[in-house]
Design a protein around this motif. Structure first.
Motif, short mmCIF file in Angstrom:
data_model
loop_
_atom_site.label_atom_id
_atom_site.label_comp_id
_atom_site.label_asym_id
_atom_site.label_seq_id
_atom_site.Cartn_x
_atom_site.Cartn_y
_atom_site.Cartn_z
N VAL A 158 -11.70 0.94 28.00
CA VAL A 158 -12.42 0.16 26.89
C VAL A 158 -12.23 -0.92 27.04
N ASP A 159 -12.91 -2.00 27.04
CA ASP A 159 -13.61 -3.15 27.57
C ASP A 159 -12.15 -3.65 27.96
N LEU A 160 -12.61 -3.09 29.70
CA LEU A 160 -10.86 -3.62 30.30
C LEU A 160 -11.55 -5.29 30.54
N ASP A 161 -10.70 -6.23 30.44
CA ASP A 161 -10.90 -7.51 30.85
C ASP A 161 -10.61 -7.77 32.05
N ASP A 162 -10.66 -9.01 32.81
CA ASP A 162 -10.71 -9.45 34.05
C ASP A 162 -9.28 -8.73 34.43
N ALA A 163 -8.16 -9.70 33.62
CA ALA A 163 -6.66 -9.51 34.05
C ALA A 163 -6.65 -8.27 34.37
N GLY A 164 -6.77 -7.54 34.09
CA GLY A 164 -6.03 -5.93 33.28
C GLY A 164 -6.85 -5.21 35.19
N ARG A 165 -7.84 -5.44 35.21
CA ARG A 165 -8.88 -4.64 35.99
C ARG A 165 -8.37 -5.55 37.34
N GLU A 166 -7.77 -6.95 37.84
CA GLU A 166 -6.97 -7.41 38.43
C GLU A 166 -5.27 -6.64 38.67
N LYS A 167 -4.79 -6.15 37.88
CA LYS A 167 -3.42 -5.85 38.16
C LYS A 167 -3.98 -3.86 38.23
N ILE A 168 -5.04 -3.46 38.57
CA ILE A 168 -5.90 -2.27 38.63
C ILE A 168 -5.65 -2.28 39.94
N LEU A 169 -6.16 -2.96 40.36
CA LEU A 169 -6.66 -3.06 42.11
C LEU A 169 -5.73 -3.47 42.91
N SER A 170 -4.62 -4.61 42.72
CA SER A 170 -3.56 -4.69 43.17
C SER A 170 -2.55 -3.48 42.99
N LEU A 171 -2.05 -2.65 42.32
CA LEU A 171 -1.69 -0.97 42.05
C LEU A 171 -2.05 -0.30 42.94
N ILE A 172 -3.46 -0.60 43.08
CA ILE A 172 -4.40 0.85 43.87
C ILE A 172 -3.93 0.22 45.21
N GLN A 173 -3.80 -0.83 45.49
CA GLN A 173 -3.57 -1.91 46.67
C GLN A 173 -1.94 -1.52 47.12
N VAL A 174 -0.99 -1.53 46.19
CA VAL A 174 0.18 -1.61 46.55
C VAL A 174 0.65 0.26 46.98
N LEU A 175 0.00 0.80 46.08
CA LEU A 175 0.07 2.20 45.73
C LEU A 175 -0.54 3.20 46.25
N GLY A 176 -1.31 2.78 46.04
CA GLY A 176 -2.96 4.26 47.14
C GLY A 176 -2.32 4.88 47.87
N PHE A 177 -2.62 5.60 48.16
CA PHE A 177 -2.84 6.58 49.38
C PHE A 177 -3.60 5.97 50.25
N ARG A 178 -3.90 6.24 51.29
CA ARG A 178 -4.54 5.47 52.18
C ARG A 178 -5.81 7.06 52.85
N ASP A 179 -7.41 6.47 52.56
CA ASP A 179 -7.99 7.67 53.30
C ASP A 179 -8.71 7.34 54.34
#
Length: 119
Positions: A98-119
């Motif tokens: 709900v109401d995710l701001d740009d800073a939150g969006r960037e943090k999530i994308l960074s988290l996925i990049q660092v800790l996400g499984f690669r498919d």
């Protein structure tokens, strides 16, 4: 809750290589572990069902990896669905942000990049 979110999801959720605690920011109670995440929402794996009666103020403590030392991801999420996990002792709850701001969006994308499984 229903399965409409499954049908409407546009972005693929990414599973992480570690399970991070998801905490209710209002009470400090651990709700469960982060199962997967996208910029649209997240999945919490828990021992008990999470009530769908409100928007939850969620906090994920980020691991001490690659610049995240002591950081949090704070988001508001609305439960959209809940179902039994493959392990019958656990429950999966899908939240949409709900109401995710740009800073939150960037943090999530960074988290996925660092800790996400690669498919």
């Amino acid at each position: 809750m229903n399965n409409r979110m499954h049908e409407r999801r546009v972005l693929k959720r990414r599973h992480l290589v570690v399970y991070l605690d998801v905490v209710d920011r209002m009470t400090g109670t651990v709700l469960g572990q982060l199962g997967d995440i996208s910029v649209e929402g997240l999945l919490v794996i828990s021992r008990t069902a999470i009530p769908a009666d409100k928007t939850w103020s969620l906090r994920v403590a980020l691991p001490d990896l690659r610049g995240y030392r002591g950081e949090y991801l704070d988001v508001d999420g609305l439960p959209c669905w809940s179902s039994a996990d493959i392990n019958p002792e656990l429950v999966c709850t899908g939240f949409s942000f709900v109401d995710l701001d740009d800073a939150g969006r960037e943090k999530i994308l960074s988290l996925i990049q660092v800790l996400g499984f690669r498919d």
